[in-house]
Design an enzyme around this catalytic site. Structure first.
Site, PDB file in Angstrom:
ATOM      1  N   LYS A   7       0.933  -1.183  -0.010  1.00  0.00           N
ATOM      2  CA  LYS A   7       0.087   0.154   0.058  1.00  0.00           C
ATOM      3  C   LYS A   7       1.026   1.370  -0.025  1.00  0.00           C
ATOM      4  O   LYS A   7       0.205   1.865  -0.639  1.00  0.00           O
ATOM      5  CB  LYS A   7      -1.041   0.251   1.183  1.00  0.00           C
ATOM      6  N   LEU A   8       2.125   1.282   0.076  1.00  0.00           N
ATOM      7  CA  LEU A   8       2.993   2.436   0.069  1.00  0.00           C
ATOM      8  C   LEU A   8       3.025   3.033  -1.967  1.00  0.00           C
ATOM      9  O   LEU A   8       4.026   4.044  -1.814  1.00  0.00           O
ATOM     10  CB  LEU A   8       4.301   1.703   0.627  1.00  0.00           C
TER      11      LEU A   8
END
EC number: 4.1.1.90
Length: 758
Positions: A218-219
């Site tokens: 999710k970065l």
């Protein structure tokens, strides 16, 4: 099912003696700061023998057994639903011309009756796993059919289905039947016996990896900037947050940033004693929300069941000790566990310590190798380059959950007869039971190969297959994902080499998303827009429906030439220029610039707008008559407006019929919205009961066929009709949305009405 016996029950004082004895056998308590924080000392990692001793340290089996029971129970519920037992005959009906998508082309489904036998074995394995009955055999009986069914259909792959298979694989090698199991009732040596620490370490490590890698994924810039799940904040679950924040900020701060922080920190919060209560609260809240937001089967509940694994292993005993004494006779043992040969015991007073044996070293090696493999697989895409498209790797094992959302604007399948050169078009998805092939090159290759085998039955010889698929990922432009000029039947594909006919995702155009949102927000409610990006040398052939009376094309970047086919006219558009497109005609848009072109269709569905205005007039007229402001009598054809239905007399106009249908729909929505909770819950139970009833009856029919042979077709038809009955639901509840909650591929709706092409 409690593993209790009269001799095993002890008084509180004897419990304390046994507990002290167990602690003495297990070795001294960890008194250093590191020992209290991590549960072990650094010296335990100083050599292989010490590490083996640590990983085989005797540990209370209670928490592991509770997870085994809950996981087995959830798999029992999962098999008729997400695994598809209730709709198995629709998926694997004998004689169907269906294109399937197994991992290996050699994998084939068995005949339908045998597939029911496979599912029966899997169900019995899950049941045996839950009860701890013939535990190791039950795990294998569940595991082998599960992975066979899983590998048989790539279109059903996802992260949580993959996780179930991993957890079942881990449990197969563990001593999860040493507590609260039928095996413990039958074997005194297994009853309430220690398990090695690595049993917990593997499961905790797996859950930690699921959370942490999901957070790392999710970065991705799309997630951090709030484009991945942009519309999720509209759900009613986020209403409390919208009391303080706007919908846009709720999406960015709560959905995206909150999800990122939770995934990155959940494993750490659960691991450490001081933060575990906080972690349990947030992950429980998170998974309860997910169970309402997404159709993800048992995943939320499996993750909820895994959270207590991070707690003290003896927590079930403490819970039992608070129960009334009479009730304790029916619950798991609260006495201290007995020694087990699976564990390594440190020396006690006056005795030498136990040396780790081969089984202990194998357990430690399995733990290390398995966790290293799980850390490597999500980043192994450089090996399996054939499965890389716009997103990397096979779908399911990378833990990149919800990071990418797609919308498909246009799918066109063209075939060419290799001998005659005749061109034709296929309905997208023909001969398939899924929509997922549109995003993956490996499935597209399998689909094209399958079509090349089936089309000769329809007088198409040596067919060539071309796909023109337009996709938007995370709110970008709609663009082609595959080269439409390549015959996929003859195209090369390898799991270990990059696929040359996959078009690159136009990442350079990502900054346009903010501008595209501005354009959307500036339009009125009746105007729609579609944003297109295309590659140099390619063209889009499109048709404007007659319903779209006001359609224009405007260039945002690059250069295009628009050809009006019927008028045989060409017009070149440069940045900022636009032109009107005639309704009911074809046109072609050629990208003539050396770089990709970007343009947008802006259109108004004039037919729909006129219909809305007419319906609004009828609604206004109905309200005037009801409140007395309209004194004149209604014409006979408008009388149904007041009665709400047609009761004889002149046939109402199509407009009035449409109005009545809409009113009935709105009334049904309002009725369901105001339905009391107990009625909704009862309706939910009835739907689930139908799924399990049909699964049971169809399985019985198939097993009967295998044992006694198939009866006549008439009898089979009657039996299937009986299995399809819904005797528990009222007639009013029978609607298409209730047909079968386990169906994995609901019909796809057209996302935009810019017609059959766009």
């Amino acid at each position: 099912m409690a593993v209790s016996a009269g001799s095993a029950r002890t008084s509180p004082s004897s419990d304390k003696v046994q507990k002290d004895k167990a602690e003495l056998i297990s070795g001294p308590r960890q008194d250093s700061r590191i020992g209290k924080l991590l549960g072990f000392e650094w010296t335990d990692l100083s050599s292989w023998r010490r590490l083996v001793t640590l990983l085989n340290r005797p540990t209370d089996p209670a928490s592991l057994a509770v997870f085994r029971f809950l996981f087995g129970f959830l798999m029992v519920l999962d098999i008729p639903q997400e695994r598809g037992l209730s709709s198995l005959d629709r998926k694997y009906l004998d004689g169907l011309d269906v294109c399937r998508f197994p991992l290996l082309d050699a994998l084939r489904p068995l005949p339908l009756d045998w597939m029911y036998l496979v599912y029966t074995i899997m169900f019995l394995g899950a049941l045996g796993m839950m009860l701890g009955l013939c535990y190791r055999i039950s795990c294998v009986l569940f595991l082998l059919p599960y992975w066979y069914v899983f590998l048989l259909d790539k279109t059903s792959w996802n992260n949580h289905s993959y996780l179930y298979g991993l957890l079942a694989f881990q449990l197969t090698f563990m001593d999860a039947n040493h507590y609260w199991s039928v095996d413990g009732l039958l074997n005194a040596h297994r009853r309430n016996a220690h398990v090695p620490l690595w049993n917990y370490a593997v499961l905790r490590g797996q859950i930690f990896i699921v959370y942490f890698i999901a957070g790392v994924k999710k970065l991705d810039a799309d997630w951090v900037e709030g484009y991945s799940m942009e519309y999720l904040s509209r759900h009613w679950l986020f209403s409390p947050f919208k009391l303080l924040l706007s919908e846009e900020l709720t999406s960015l701060l709560v959905v995206h940033w909150g999800g990122l922080l939770l995934d990155l920190s959940a494993g750490f919060l659960l691991f450490f004693d001081v933060s575990r209560s906080i972690g349990l609260f947030f992950v429980s809240y998170f998974h309860c929300m997910n169970s309402q937001l997404f159709s993800i089967g048992m995943f939320s509940y499996v993750m909820l069941a895994s959270s207590p694994l991070f707690c003290s292993p003896e927590w079930p005993r403490k819970l039992v000790s608070y129960c009334p004494r009479r009730l304790q006779q029916l619950l798991p043992l609260k006495a201290a566990p007995q020694p087990s040969v699976s564990c390594v015991y440190k020396r006690s007073r006056g005795k030498s310590g136990q040396k780790p044996g081969l089984r202990h070293q194998l357990g430690a090696a399995f733990t290390l190798l398995y966790l290293l493999e799980q850390l490597f697989l999500p980043y192994s895409h450089f090996l399996t380059q054939g499965y890389n498209n716009w997103t990397n790797g096979l779908y399911g094992y990378s833990w990149d959950m919800m990071v990418h959302s797609r919308s498909h604007q246009h799918v066109k399948i063209t075939y060419r007869d290799g001998r005659t050169g005749e061109l034709g078009y296929l309905n997208p998805g023909v001969f398939t039971q899924s929509r997922r092939w549109k995003d993956h090159a490996d499935m597209l290759k399998q689909y094209a190969t399958c079509l090349s085998r089936l089309l000769p039955k329809y007088n198409v010889t040596e067919p060539q297959i071309y796909f023109d698929i337009w996709v938007s990922i995370n709110d970008r432009f709609q663009q082609r994902i595959f080269d439409p000029r390549v015959d996929i039947v003859q195209a090369a594909w390898s799991p270990f080499q990059r696929t040359s006919w996959v078009q690159p995702l136009l990442m350079d155009l990502s900054p346009w998303r903010a501008k595209l949102q501005e354009i959307k927000s500036s339009l009125d409610n009746h105007t729609e827009v579609v944003f297109i990006a295309d590659f140099p040398g390619l063209h889009l052939e499109n048709f404007v429906s007659e319903d779209l009376g006001n359609t224009s094309i405007q260039l945002l970047q690059g250069e295009v030439t628009v050809e009006l086919v019927a008028e045989q006219k060409n017009q070149t558009l440069r940045e900022g220029e636009k032109m009107q497109l005639p309704a009911g005609e074809y046109h072609k848009v050629y990208t003539t610039s050396p770089s990709p072109s970007c343009y947008m269709y802006v259109y108004v569905n004039t037919t729909e707008l006129a219909l809305e205005q007419d319906l609004a007039y009828l609604q206004e007229l109905k309200e005037k008559v009801e409140n007395g402001s309209e004194t004149g009598p209604l014409p006979p054809e408008l009388q149904p407006l007041l009665e709400g239905e047609v009761k004889g007399g002149p046939e109402p106009t199509p407009l009035v019929q449409t109005f009545l249908r809409r009113q009935q729909r709105l009334q049904e929505i309002e009725r369901r919205r105001n339905t009391p909770f107990h009625e909704r819950f009862f309706r939910f139970l009835l739907r689930k009961l139908y799924v399990f009833r049909r699964s049971f009856l169809m399985t019985c029919i198939s097993l009967r066929n295998l044992i006694l042979g198939r009866p006549s077709l008439e009898q089979l038809a009657q039996e299937v009709t009986y299995a399809n009955l819904r005797p528990f639901e009222a007639v009013g509840e029978l609607n298409p949305s209730n047909t079968d909650s386990s169906h994995s591929n609901p019909p796809e709706s057209n996302p935009d009405p810019v017609h059959s092409e766009f």
